[in-house]
Scaffold this motif. Sequence first.
Motif, PDB file in Angstrom:
ATOM      1  N   TRP A   1       4.924 -17.572   0.204  1.00 34.57           N
ATOM      2  CA  TRP A   1       5.325 -16.272   0.747  1.00 34.57           C
ATOM      3  C   TRP A   1       5.115 -16.250   2.258  1.00 34.57           C
ATOM      4  CZ3 TRP A   1       2.458 -11.060  -0.647  1.00 34.57           C
ATOM      5  CH2 TRP A   1       3.216  -9.981  -0.193  1.00 34.57           C
ATOM      6  N   GLY A   2       3.968 -16.734   2.697  1.00 35.24           N
ATOM      7  CA  GLY A   2       3.693 -16.789   4.128  1.00 35.24           C
ATOM      8  C   GLY A   2       4.683 -17.670   4.862  1.00 35.24           C
ATOM      9  N   LEU A   3       5.012 -18.822   4.268  1.00 39.30           N
ATOM     10  CA  LEU A   3       5.964 -19.755   4.893  1.00 39.30           C
ATOM     11  C   LEU A   3       7.337 -19.113   5.048  1.00 39.30           C
ATOM     12  CD1 LEU A   3       6.850 -22.626   5.803  1.00 39.30           C
ATOM     13  CD2 LEU A   3       7.351 -23.093   3.387  1.00 39.30           C
ATOM     14  N   VAL A   4       7.841 -18.509   3.964  1.00 38.65           N
ATOM     15  CA  VAL A   4       9.172 -17.898   3.998  1.00 38.65           C
ATOM     16  C   VAL A   4       9.200 -16.725   4.981  1.00 38.65           C
ATOM     17  CG1 VAL A   4      10.915 -16.672   2.643  1.00 38.65           C
ATOM     18  CG2 VAL A   4       9.722 -18.639   1.660  1.00 38.65           C
ATOM     19  N   THR A   5       8.111 -15.954   5.036  1.00 42.04           N
ATOM     20  CA  THR A   5       8.034 -14.823   5.966  1.00 42.04           C
ATOM     21  C   THR A   5       8.090 -15.304   7.408  1.00 42.04           C
ATOM     22  OG1 THR A   5       6.753 -13.507   4.386  1.00 42.04           O
ATOM     23  CG2 THR A   5       6.638 -12.864   6.701  1.00 42.04           C
ATOM     24  N   LEU A   6       7.333 -16.354   7.723  1.00 40.87           N
ATOM     25  CA  LEU A   6       7.346 -16.901   9.084  1.00 40.87           C
ATOM     26  C   LEU A   6       8.724 -17.433   9.448  1.00 40.87           C
ATOM     27  CD1 LEU A   6       3.905 -18.785   9.238  1.00 40.87           C
ATOM     28  CD2 LEU A   6       4.576 -16.715  10.487  1.00 40.87           C
ATOM     29  N   PHE A   7       9.365 -18.103   8.499  1.00 40.39           N
ATOM     30  CA  PHE A   7      10.707 -18.639   8.752  1.00 40.39           C
ATOM     31  C   PHE A   7      11.700 -17.508   9.000  1.00 40.39           C
ATOM     32  CE2 PHE A   7      14.876 -20.030   7.132  1.00 40.39           C
ATOM     33  CZ  PHE A   7      15.110 -21.098   7.988  1.00 40.39           C
ATOM     34  N   SER A   8      11.617 -16.438   8.207  1.00 42.24           N
ATOM     35  CA  SER A   8      12.522 -15.298   8.370  1.00 42.24           C
ATOM     36  C   SER A   8      12.321 -14.634   9.726  1.00 42.24           C
ATOM     37  CB  SER A   8      12.302 -14.276   7.254  1.00 42.24           C
ATOM     38  OG  SER A   8      12.578 -14.834   5.992  1.00 42.24           O
ATOM     39  N   LEU A   9      11.056 -14.490  10.130  1.00 50.08           N
ATOM     40  CA  LEU A   9      10.756 -13.890  11.431  1.00 50.08           C
ATOM     41  C   LEU A   9      11.285 -14.768  12.557  1.00 50.08           C
ATOM     42  CD1 LEU A   9       9.338 -11.685  13.053  1.00 50.08           C
ATOM     43  CD2 LEU A   9       7.234 -13.014  12.912  1.00 50.08           C
ATOM     44  N   PHE A  10      11.096 -16.067  12.420  1.00 54.27           N
ATOM     45  CA  PHE A  10      11.601 -17.004  13.429  1.00 54.27           C
ATOM     46  C   PHE A  10      13.117 -16.891  13.567  1.00 54.27           C
ATOM     47  CE2 PHE A  10      13.447 -21.139  14.474  1.00 54.27           C
ATOM     48  CZ  PHE A  10      12.793 -21.437  15.666  1.00 54.27           C
ATOM     49  N   MET A  11      13.819 -16.818  12.436  1.00 53.90           N
ATOM     50  CA  MET A  11      15.274 -16.722  12.470  1.00 53.90           C
ATOM     51  C   MET A  11      15.731 -15.405  13.080  1.00 53.90           C
ATOM     52  SD  MET A  11      16.442 -19.573  11.420  1.00 53.90           S
ATOM     53  CE  MET A  11      18.169 -19.221  11.120  1.00 53.90           C
ATOM     54  N   THR A  12      14.994 -14.321  12.803  1.00 62.37           N
ATOM     55  CA  THR A  12      15.343 -13.026  13.388  1.00 62.37           C
ATOM     56  C   THR A  12      15.244 -13.073  14.909  1.00 62.37           C
ATOM     57  OG1 THR A  12      14.570 -11.843  11.424  1.00 62.37           O
ATOM     58  CG2 THR A  12      14.731 -10.577  13.464  1.00 62.37           C
ATOM     59  N   LEU A  13      14.198 -13.720  15.398  1.00 60.14           N
ATOM     60  CA  LEU A  13      13.971 -13.769  16.842  1.00 60.14           C
ATOM     61  C   LEU A  13      14.875 -14.763  17.561  1.00 60.14           C
ATOM     62  CD1 LEU A  13      10.058 -13.607  16.923  1.00 60.14           C
ATOM     63  CD2 LEU A  13      11.657 -11.796  17.576  1.00 60.14           C
ATOM     64  N   PHE A  14      15.160 -15.893  16.924  1.00 59.05           N
ATOM     65  CA  PHE A  14      15.816 -16.981  17.643  1.00 59.05           C
ATOM     66  C   PHE A  14      17.175 -17.395  17.089  1.00 59.05           C
ATOM     67  CE2 PHE A  14      11.222 -17.525  18.317  1.00 59.05           C
ATOM     68  CZ  PHE A  14      11.182 -17.476  19.711  1.00 59.05           C
ATOM     69  N   TYR A  15      17.677 -16.696  16.068  1.00 57.58           N
ATOM     70  CA  TYR A  15      18.968 -17.059  15.472  1.00 57.58           C
ATOM     71  C   TYR A  15      20.071 -17.134  16.533  1.00 57.58           C
ATOM     72  CZ  TYR A  15      23.313 -16.547  12.827  1.00 57.58           C
ATOM     73  OH  TYR A  15      24.581 -16.713  12.338  1.00 57.58           O
ATOM     74  N   SER A  16      20.140 -16.100  17.357  1.00 59.45           N
ATOM     75  CA  SER A  16      21.220 -16.040  18.350  1.00 59.45           C
ATOM     76  C   SER A  16      21.043 -17.088  19.444  1.00 59.45           C
ATOM     77  CB  SER A  16      21.275 -14.644  18.974  1.00 59.45           C
ATOM     78  OG  SER A  16      22.426 -14.487  19.771  1.00 59.45           O
ATOM     79  N   ASN A  17      19.793 -17.510  19.674  1.00 61.47           N
ATOM     80  CA  ASN A  17      19.524 -18.500  20.725  1.00 61.47           C
ATOM     81  C   ASN A  17      19.699 -19.933  20.258  1.00 61.47           C
ATOM     82  OD1 ASN A  17      17.676 -16.023  20.986  1.00 61.47           O
ATOM     83  ND2 ASN A  17      17.670 -16.805  23.075  1.00 61.47           N
ATOM     84  N   ILE A  18      19.406 -20.185  18.961  1.00 64.35           N
ATOM     85  CA  ILE A  18      19.375 -21.564  18.471  1.00 64.35           C
ATOM     86  C   ILE A  18      20.544 -21.892  17.540  1.00 64.35           C
ATOM     87  CG2 ILE A  18      18.035 -23.236  17.124  1.00 64.35           C
ATOM     88  CD1 ILE A  18      15.506 -21.792  18.063  1.00 64.35           C
TER      89      ILE A  18
END
Length: 411
Positions: free
Chosen positions: A177-194
């Motif tokens: 759960w922690g892993l998926v949450t961190l990944f989702s947060l990362f994608m929210t912040l950096f999806y448009s950049n990466i």
Amino acid sequence: MSTYLIVILLIVILDFFWTQYLSYRNRKRMSPEIPAQLDGIYDKQEYARQQEYQKVNSRFGLLTSSIMFLIMLLVLLLGVFGWLDEILRQYITNEVTLTLAFFGIVYIANSIISLPFDYYATFVIEERFCFNKSTKAVFWLDQLKGFILTIVLGGIIFALLVWFYEALGDYAWLYAWGLVTLFSLFMTLFYSNIIVPLFNKQTPLEEGELRDAIESFSKKAGFAVKNIYVMDASKRSSKANAYFTGFGAKKRIVLFDTLINDLDTNEIVAVLAHEIGHYKKKHTLQGMVISVFYTGIILFLLSLFLDNEEIAIALGGTEPSFHLGIIAFSILFTPISLIIGIFSSIHSRMNEYQADAYAAGFGLSEPLISGLKKLSVKSLSNLNPDPLYVFFYYSHPTLLQRMDALRKIDS
């Protein structure tokens, strides 16, 4: 035939016929005559074109979903998932590698089946109605990039999830759960950049009337943002859109170049006011919180399936495994997912009304209505869908519902 397999087959069959029933109801609403409530939005020629576009897509959807449904039935009845598991176990003993190989083969097989349909939809249907702007080279390059991205990101996530469930015992789902949450947060912040730059170019919106108008409104709304980009969406489609992404210093507004071509400055500002409304009303944060809790519940329930030997046997296997557990769980969870989806759609539609109301609070009702009309007509949207279909599937209210709500606010 085990009880689990009977239940799995029933769920797959009922889900297929239910979705086709809703699509049938939607098709029945189609008519060559313009409904009175659409008068003034579509002219006769454009309405006929819109109806034909919806019919073609609906029939094509029926064909593709029927083929995929029959393939899934055969796979389940013949125990193909279990057979693949047994074959791979002859050569692979490590559970992480076994899971990656299993899902890699399933993903490739699914891609081979679905690619001809994607190609036809793009270069026949979308081409016929003048939406497609993509070339065959761009299409195949997109497929390759998507394939590599899925293999890399999916491989990393799956490898870690399997390791958690193999090594960490009863509380593995918490770490997952922690892993998926961190990944989702990362994608929210950096999806448009990466991620987006792998497929599209994003360039800062040049100085001029539009940027001045957006920055002026942002300042008025207390939404300081300097990251305003234009994306070359027209290299693939003539359909227009805009989106807002990120938090804090990572906030970014992205306009499709097609949106800039189709709408005037006031209409674009109104559309962005709606998007800013989502941020101001904490809809983005709400969505993230709900998603996090939803993911936690799913991962906990999944953990109950992974050691179930009967489920593995139902899919044709001989021993429990992470990958067979995921497949069985994803099917058995379908009825619950349908119910959750209803509440999610209701909540999403409420948020859309609130975001519209936020834009209306700045006197932007008419520009927003005008912009939504243009976008709907340009994309040949179905403005008169079946109410039950809307109830189950629509994350946004229909154009007519949004227009009525905005005019009630103004009055």
